[in-house]
Design an enzyme around this catalytic site. Structure first.
Site, PDB file in Angstrom:
ATOM      1  N   ASP A 193       0.834  -1.196   0.000  1.00  0.00           N
ATOM      2  CA  ASP A 193       0.000   0.000   0.000  1.00  0.00           C
ATOM      3  C   ASP A 193       0.878   1.259   0.000  1.00  0.00           C
ATOM      4  OD1 ASP A 193      -2.365   1.397  -0.061  1.00  0.00           O
ATOM      5  OD2 ASP A 193      -2.765   1.221   2.087  1.00  0.00           O
ATOM      6  N   GLU A 232       2.650   5.235  -3.994  1.00  0.00           N
ATOM      7  CA  GLU A 232       2.703   6.294  -5.015  1.00  0.00           C
ATOM      8  C   GLU A 232       4.048   7.044  -5.072  1.00  0.00           C
ATOM      9  OE1 GLU A 232      -0.881   4.709  -4.234  1.00  0.00           O
ATOM     10  OE2 GLU A 232       0.126   5.931  -2.735  1.00  0.00           O
ATOM     11  N   ASP A 272      -9.070   2.966  -2.825  1.00  0.00           N
ATOM     12  CA  ASP A 272     -10.050   3.312  -1.797  1.00  0.00           C
ATOM     13  C   ASP A 272     -11.325   3.845  -2.439  1.00  0.00           C
ATOM     14  OD1 ASP A 272      -8.106   2.576  -0.033  1.00  0.00           O
ATOM     15  OD2 ASP A 272      -7.521   4.598   0.506  1.00  0.00           O
TER      16      ASP A 272
END
Length: 998
Positions: free
Chosen positions: A467, A470, A641
């Site tokens: 997770d 980015e 999400d």
């Protein structure tokens, strides 16, 4: 600048503010820690260039280039490009001298590359994307200048322009425009046909067909799921489909190999491509079908998708908010008690010790109890996947009790991203100030491999969920520099369930089925909004930043002159991630400006190889959030999400189709929605839809209501129904994935790909195909009991059969047919001409693989059908043995052509032929009479059951077998309704069917 707020938070209480169903509060895990002030994430507010009416128009200002010294090569052309006038300095410093290389790399692929003529160690990383990071194809053996599908031509009047044609059709043309190449801005414009059909350019939440008033921004951010904005990944490839004479179609593809922040402006009549760095490196793919374009892109450029382990196609359950191992066990047990398959249980960040990677909280997730839990789980044939965040906590150096060995080992290796002065770059994430592994450097892979392996000794996980890749940071710049003594520190925002941030949102039309609860939630939401408005903290964006003016010899990395339309408030690149001026540990001291969109690919690649170290020769299972071109070779992906809203469910289909183009077929979304509360209607529909996605996982946020499939009986029943279908289809899904892995075939497919000559399918994204044989038509709106869907190909003679009844669908060509779809039912149809190999479903994928096979043969208008099956051990990266079976039906005979030596001893249970004729007679298997089996015929469906004893050694053992219907034994005729077929499963138990016969 002060960065600490006055409040402190007991971190464990965040988990407990609003316990969800079947979960009990636990004692606080952590001591109080400070909460960082929101000002730590303040950044100047910028105006995106596409929204700035005063922004320079490069096409009007810039002179373009002249081509000189054009020379033919063995496979194309080279030329020098020289600036054709005075530099325009639109959004950077013009590069005066460029090099052009045109290569016909094979018959279907043409490469046009434009780079600075003078490259050295000081500037190479600014312009060149290394082959080590993502695929860089060269010239294939046998390529030549003749006999190619595509052709390159150019003009030098008034400046260098080029076009790519396929036969007489121009598919890409910069004619009438200028080429702009600056150190922080590149622009190229291609003309487009009217009302063009373009697909791809993922990652984004949008309709499948992108339209001609659309901007795709690529800059990876931690951004939820907003519509039509940049998101987690960067896949700068599009597929265009053109219908010829309003019927026949031709497709081609365009891939721009560039990892910098960039924008694609799709407008009426043209597409403008802009980047804030790098080079022009275009690959043109001739198709001519959409499926061929996808195969040419994946197989020829970025690499084939990774093959997944068999168990990963089972059902996965997760949530943020499972408080301890006991709660996890309760979830596992509750699925078993509800009679719902559960393959894998997941952990979000709850298990960590103060949110630190590779740790377990000693109170609620202690290692000994975890081993006991996992031993029991594994003994049942189930699996466990935990989350691992992309950041590494940086402990307070003044506090020995805050030591963190993971950080210490990484720091000793110099494995982390740095500031330009050589110190570590300290951003902010869940545990507080943090660093990030530098996978461009020489030591990060060893660091990452060791830490995962070391943790696996304690917690024997089966895969890893990556997770925040980015990479996400909750502050601007290296905010922890000089302030590590504050650690640990809570992120500068409220979590779901905190005061003023209760989870009160529900799906659209929730009030129609839950009026009392809806009224209460609405009232509480209004009150909360009022309180939040009255106590609103200062904004996290500072005053507007003046437009950056290009300066000779200087690149402004944090505030480039061209402002891309990044979604985060203020649009600044320094916000929400590692700052662009951070520095990597490679030989070029490459900056984050060049590397930002690649971090997700790099950490997924590192995790893939770390898992290979832990599980030698076992296919690694990783799920990553941020992706780039080529990520599918090492990872799967989930949609991020999303929201417990009907539009989120709708857009999940177009997301999946985007990633089918991008080469990541192992895709799924957070079923029932992540953010907000779901309800039984949305969750019922979504559980059934996601059952036909390759990656099938339910996941939601902390303090929202529970949404496991067993919470509502209506959802449980809908899930049991569809789960039985999915698990019976596992052989089909696995075979599709093998084709994706070896041939770049698609798994989930747009209707327009399977039926390419029907213009009315160009924008269809509310239906999809699973492989070539199954049409899925889900309900995507609330409070309805039917759905409209098109049956493609009918005008060309395609036949469709209802999955549940096996009856032929009477559909008209080009008509949106109304289909009954009460809650708990998802319409599924089988394409005529298909043979599906099914397996009777068990409670796990492992038990399902031990069950008898069944064949569904759906005849086309010629009375024929075909299908295939791939078999291996379901796990090994390199197989000792495999088996591939081609199955065909013609002239009332089933033929199996088998290659390979993999041993599979499962028998054949049933054969069902739909579209059969009443004249069908006796059955033999390789000349052996099957009169001991039960046969029945009704409504053009022939059912042959009870074949297990006759195929006990394994139906797919041997070279070939044939079931022939040419003899004369009678077939039992039965009337409607006398065979009680479970609507959930055509992998039917032979005894159930036989007892229903007279």
């Amino acid at each position: 600048m002060a960065i600490l707020g006055t409040a402190t938070i007991v971190a464990a209480s965040l988990w407990l503010a609003r316990p969800s169903l079947a979960q009990t509060p636990t004692s606080p895990l952590f001591t109080p820690i400070p909460t960082l002030n929101t000002s730590i994430n303040a950044a100047p507010s910028l105006v995106p260039t596409i929204s700035d009416p005063t922004a320079p128009i490069a096409q009007d200002l810039c002179p373009g280039y002249k081509a000189l010294n054009v020379e033919a090569t063995a496979h194309g052309y080279t030329a020098d490009l020289t600036l054709a006038g005075e530099p325009c300095h639109a959004y950077g410093n013009d590069i005066v001298d460029l090099s052009l290389v045109v290569e016909y790399q094979n018959q279907q692929r043409l490469n046009v590359k434009i780079v600075p003529r003078y490259l050295n160690s000081a500037n190479t990383s600014q312009y060149i994307l290394p082959e080590s990071l993502t695929g860089l194809p060269g010239v294939d053996e046998g390529a030549s200048l003749t006999g190619n599908d595509l052709n390159f031509t150019y003009s030098n009047t008034p400046s260098f322009q080029f076009e790519i044609s396929r036969g007489n059709e121009v598919i890409f043309s910069t004619m009438g425009t200028v080429l702009v190449f600056e150190d922080q801005f590149l622009e190229l414009v291609t003309s487009m046909v009217p009302d063009y059909n373009v697909y791809g350019l993922s990652d984004g939440i949008n309709n499948f067909r992108l339209g001609n008033n659309f901007t795709r921004t690529f800059y990876a951010i931690d951004n939820g799921n907003p519509i039509n904005s940049n998101l987690y990944g960067t896949h700068p490839v599009y597929l265009e489909n053109r219908y010829q004479n309003n019927s026949a179609s031709l497709s081609h593809g365009v891939y721009a190999r560039n990892a910098h922040g960039q924008e694609w402006l799709l407008r009426d009549g043209n597409i403008t491509y802009r980047t804030i760095g790098g080079s022009f490196d275009f690959y043109f793919l001739s198709g001519p079908t959409a499926k061929e374009v996808i195969a040419q892109y994946q197989g020829g450029i970025i690499g084939y998708p990774a093959m997944q382990m068999y168990w990963t196609f089972g059902y996965h359950q997760c949530r943020w908010g499972y408080q301890n191992w006991s709660v996890m066990q309760d979830v596992v047990d509750s699925y078993a008690n509800a009679g719902i398959q559960l393959e894998t249980i997941w952990n979000d960040i709850d298990y960590m010790d103060e949110y630190r990677d590779f740790t377990n909280g000693p109170l609620n997730f202690p290692v000994p109890a975890g081993r006991d839990f996992l031993n029991k789980l594994h003994a049942a044939g189930q699996h466990y996947v935990p989350i691992v965040d992309s950041n590494i906590y940086a402990p307070d150096p003044t506090n020995s009790s805050d030591s963190y060995d993971v950080y210490t080992r990484g720091a000793e290796l110099g494995a982390f991203i740095r500031n330009s002065d050589g110190t570590f770059y300290y951003g902010d994430q869940w545990p507080g100030f943090s660093v990030w592994p530098d996978f461009l450097g020489p030591t990060a892979q060893d660091f990452w491999t060791f830490e995962l392996a070391n943790w696996h000794h304690d917690i024997p996980f089966d895969g890893i969920w990556i997770d925040l890749s980015e990479a996400s940071s909750y502050c601007v710049g290296s905010c922890g520099t000089g302030q590590l003594n504050i650690n640990p520190a809570h992120p500068p925002f409220a979590l779901p369930g905190d005061p003023g941030n209760l989870v009160l949102d529900y799906p659209e039309d929730f009030n129609a089925t839950n009026s009392t609860a809806a009224a209460s939630a609405s009232s509480a939401s209004t009150s909360q909004a009022s309180m939040s408005s009255a106590t609103a903290a200062s904004t996290s964006s500072s005053s507007a930043y003046p437009t950056t003016v290009p300066t000779p010899g200087i690149r402004n990395l944090n505030f480039p002159p061209y402002v891309i339309n990044s979604f985060l408030a203020g649009h600044s690149l320094v916000k929400g991630g590692i700052a662009p001026n951070a520095t990597h540990n490679d030989a070029f001291n490459t900056t984050e400006y060049e590397q930002h969109n690649l971090f997700g690919l790099q950490i997924s690649n590192a995790t893939y190889h770390a898992l290979l170290n832990i599980f030698p020769n076992r296919r690694p299972f990783t799920v990553g959030r941020s992706t780039f071109a080529g990520s599918g070779t090492v990872t799967s992906h989930w949609g991020g999400d999303n929201y417990s809203k009907w539009p989120s469910m709708y857009f999940s289909i177009s997301q999946a189709l985007q990633f089918a183009i991008a080469g990541i077929p192992m895709f799924g979304v957070d079923t029932c929605g992540f953010a907000g509360n779901t309800d039984y209607e949305l969750c019922s529909r979504w559980m059934q839809l996601s059952a036909f996605f390759p990656f099938y996982r339910n996941h939601n946020t902390i303090t929202a209501i529970s949404q496991e499939a067993y919470v509502w009986e209506s959802v449980a029943e809908a899930t049991r129904t569809v789960m039985s279908i999915r698990y019976s289809l596992l052989p089909y899904i696995y075979t599709l994935f093998h084709a994706a892995h070896t041939q770049a075939e698609t798994v989930m497919r747009a209707l327009a790909w399977e039926f390419p000559n029907d213009p009315q399918l160009a924008a269809v994204d509310n239906q999809f195909m699973l492989g070539p044989s199954l049409l899925i038509t889900p309900v995507l709106e609330p409070q309805v009991s039917s759905v409209k869907g098109i049956f493609p190909g009918v005008s060309q003679g395609t036949i469709w059969y209802d999955w549940y009844t096996l009856e032929r669908v009477e559909a008209q060509a080009g008509v949106n047919t109304t289909i009954d779809a009460p809650l708990g039912h998802i319409p599924v149809f089988i394409r005529g001409g298909s043979i599906l190999v099914l397996q009777q479903p068990g409670n796990t994928t492992a038990t399902s693989r031990q069950n008898p096979y069944n064949l569904i043969i759906a005849l086309d208008s010629r009375g024929m059908a075909s299908g295939s099956l791939y078999l291996d051990d379901g796990e090994s990266l390199i197989q000792n043995a495999t088996k591939y079976i081609e199955i065909s039906y013609a002239s009332e005979s089933i033929t199996l052509n088998i290659t390979g030596s993999f041993v599979d001893t499962n028998p054949l249970g049933n054969v069902t032929i739909t579209g059969a004729k009443a004249s069908t007679r006796n059955i033999t298997l390789n000349g052996l009479s099957l009169q001991g089996g039960l046969t029945a015929f009704a409504n053009n469906v022939l059912r042959i059951t009870g074949l297990e004893s006759l195929t006990r050694g394994g139906i797919f053992q041997g070279v070939s077998k044939e079931i022939s219907s040419t003899l004369n034994a009678p077939v039992t005729q039965i009337s409607d309704g006398q065979i009680r077929v479970p609507v959930t499963d055509h992998a039917m138990d032979a005894q159930v069917q036989s007892t229903a016969l007279p």
